[in-house]
Design a protein around this motif. Sequence first.
Motif, PDB file in Angstrom:
ATOM      1  N   GLY A 127      46.532  70.054 -30.962  1.00 52.32           N
ATOM      2  CA  GLY A 127      45.558  69.054 -31.725  1.00 52.32           C
ATOM      3  C   GLY A 127      44.212  69.242 -31.227  1.00 52.32           C
ATOM      4  O   GLY A 127      43.414  68.281 -31.725  1.00 52.32           O
ATOM      5  N   ALA A 128      43.541  70.162 -30.453  1.00 54.51           N
ATOM      6  CA  ALA A 128      42.282  70.141 -29.852  1.00 54.51           C
ATOM      7  C   ALA A 128      41.376  71.099 -30.825  1.00 54.51           C
ATOM      8  O   ALA A 128      40.282  71.224 -30.900  1.00 54.51           O
ATOM      9  N   VAL A 129      41.857  72.099 -31.574  1.00 52.95           N
ATOM     10  CA  VAL A 129      41.200  73.294 -32.153  1.00 52.95           C
ATOM     11  C   VAL A 129      40.522  72.833 -33.668  1.00 52.95           C
ATOM     12  O   VAL A 129      41.528  72.130 -34.449  1.00 52.95           O
ATOM     13  N   ILE A 130      39.473  72.671 -33.553  1.00 55.12           N
ATOM     14  CA  ILE A 130      38.576  72.902 -34.871  1.00 55.12           C
ATOM     15  C   ILE A 130      38.349  73.908 -35.629  1.00 55.12           C
ATOM     16  O   ILE A 130      38.611  73.753 -36.882  1.00 55.12           O
ATOM     17  N   HIS A 131      38.430  74.926 -35.312  1.00 58.19           N
ATOM     18  CA  HIS A 131      37.885  76.259 -35.992  1.00 58.19           C
ATOM     19  C   HIS A 131      39.166  77.426 -35.270  1.00 58.19           C
ATOM     20  O   HIS A 131      38.980  77.437 -34.124  1.00 58.19           O
ATOM     21  N   ALA A 132      39.358  78.199 -36.060  1.00 60.74           N
ATOM     22  CA  ALA A 132      40.303  79.441 -35.766  1.00 60.74           C
ATOM     23  C   ALA A 132      39.793  80.665 -36.490  1.00 60.74           C
ATOM     24  O   ALA A 132      39.608  80.229 -37.637  1.00 60.74           O
ATOM     25  N   ARG A 133      39.538  81.630 -35.969  1.00 62.04           N
ATOM     26  CA  ARG A 133      38.940  82.899 -36.813  1.00 62.04           C
ATOM     27  C   ARG A 133      39.828  83.923 -36.333  1.00 62.04           C
ATOM     28  O   ARG A 133      40.066  84.390 -35.441  1.00 62.04           O
ATOM     29  N   LEU A 134      40.428  84.743 -37.363  1.00 56.77           N
ATOM     30  CA  LEU A 134      41.115  85.923 -37.070  1.00 56.77           C
ATOM     31  C   LEU A 134      40.071  87.116 -36.828  1.00 56.77           C
ATOM     32  O   LEU A 134      39.156  87.478 -37.794  1.00 56.77           O
ATOM     33  N   HIS A 135      40.114  87.864 -35.759  1.00 52.05           N
ATOM     34  CA  HIS A 135      39.170  88.932 -35.428  1.00 52.05           C
ATOM     35  C   HIS A 135      39.964  90.279 -35.369  1.00 52.05           C
ATOM     36  O   HIS A 135      41.113  90.319 -34.604  1.00 52.05           O
ATOM     37  N   TRP A 136      40.039  91.081 -36.474  1.00 50.53           N
ATOM     38  CA  TRP A 136      40.683  92.394 -36.877  1.00 50.53           C
ATOM     39  C   TRP A 136      40.090  93.512 -37.080  1.00 50.53           C
ATOM     40  O   TRP A 136      38.963  93.543 -37.469  1.00 50.53           O
ATOM     41  N   GLN A 151      36.100  93.256 -37.856  1.00 48.16           N
ATOM     42  CA  GLN A 151      35.559  92.131 -38.971  1.00 48.16           C
ATOM     43  C   GLN A 151      36.215  90.695 -38.392  1.00 48.16           C
ATOM     44  O   GLN A 151      37.403  90.594 -38.008  1.00 48.16           O
ATOM     45  N   ASP A 152      35.567  89.613 -39.123  1.00 50.07           N
ATOM     46  CA  ASP A 152      36.249  88.474 -38.942  1.00 50.07           C
ATOM     47  C   ASP A 152      36.511  87.563 -40.022  1.00 50.07           C
ATOM     48  O   ASP A 152      35.597  87.657 -40.914  1.00 50.07           O
ATOM     49  N   THR A 153      37.634  86.956 -40.213  1.00 45.49           N
ATOM     50  CA  THR A 153      38.007  86.048 -41.136  1.00 45.49           C
ATOM     51  C   THR A 153      38.381  84.606 -40.910  1.00 45.49           C
ATOM     52  O   THR A 153      39.021  84.540 -39.878  1.00 45.49           O
ATOM     53  N   GLU A 154      37.558  83.525 -41.280  1.00 44.62           N
ATOM     54  CA  GLU A 154      37.811  82.325 -41.010  1.00 44.62           C
ATOM     55  C   GLU A 154      39.061  81.890 -41.338  1.00 44.62           C
ATOM     56  O   GLU A 154      39.602  82.229 -42.391  1.00 44.62           O
TER      57      GLU A 154
END
Length: 264
Positions: free
Chosen positions: A158-167, A176-179
Motif C-alpha cells: 500500500g506504499a507504492v505511488i508509481h510503478a513503471r515497466l522497464h523492458w 524503454q519504459d512504460t508507466e
Amino acid sequence: MADTHKKHDLNPTTLEEAPAMPVLAEGSPVTTKSGDSAGGASIEAPLTRPFEGFTYIKKEWVDQEDEIEKVTFNMTLGALNLPADWTRTQSSTMMPEWGTVPLRRTWIVRLPTHFEGKDQYLFHYFFQASHLSGGERVSRTFTHYIAPHQFEFIDHSGAVIHARLHWSLGGWQYPQDTEMEVDGIDWGSEFSVIHSLYRANDPLYEKGRSLVMKTIPVPRRFHCLIWAPKGAEVKYCFHIQRGTGEKAEMLWDNNFGKDYSLIL
C-alpha cells in the motif's frame, strides 16, 4: 484484446535502491492552463488512448559477403489479413557498427501502438544490400503480427505511488519504459499517470495522487500495455516509487538481479 501476462507481487526482499527519477531538461516546452502563473502552473498532457505511444525494435543485418556499400531497411505497416502495400514503403539506411567482424549493421525501428485506429496490425519489412559493383541483393519479406500485451504489478504494502515497466525486446538491446496505472484511477483523469512526465516535480500532483491512492483497497494492482511482435522475447523489471516528496523512495524489482523474461 490484449494478452495478459505474468503478475508480479511486491516483495520487499527483491527491491534494490534506484537513482532519483529524471527531471525535464531546462528549456523543455510545457503547456500551462490559461491564467496560471509560471510558478504555480498546472501542466497538462494531451489526452491519448491508454498507453498509446511507440515501441522501439532493433533490427540487425550481418554482412555475409565483401564489398557491400550499404544496406537499406524497407518497411510498411498494414491491416490484418491484407497483403503488404509497398506503395507506402519507408526506407532507411542501416548504420554500420565499425569494428565488428563480419560487419554488423543496425537500425532502430519505431512502431506505433495503433495503425489506422486499430491496436493490432502487420509489420512487413525486407533488406536491400547494394554492392560497390552496382549490383543489389534483396532479402525475402518478413512479417510480424503486432498486438498489445498486458503486464501487471501487485502492491501488497500500500506504499507504492508509481510503478513503471522497464523492458526491451531481444535482450537489453534497446530498453524503454512504460508507466503503469493502478486500478481505481481512470486514464486521463487529474491524477492519472498520463500526467506524470509533465508533472514529475509538481507537489500538488504527487500529493493528490497519493491521497487518491489511499482510497484504493490493498492489494493494489498496477497494469500497462506494451505493443510487440507475437513470439518475441521480452526482458523486463519494475521501477517503483514509494511515498512522495522528501520521503519518496525509488526501488527496483528485478528478480534478484536476474530480471524477468517472457515469450509473448
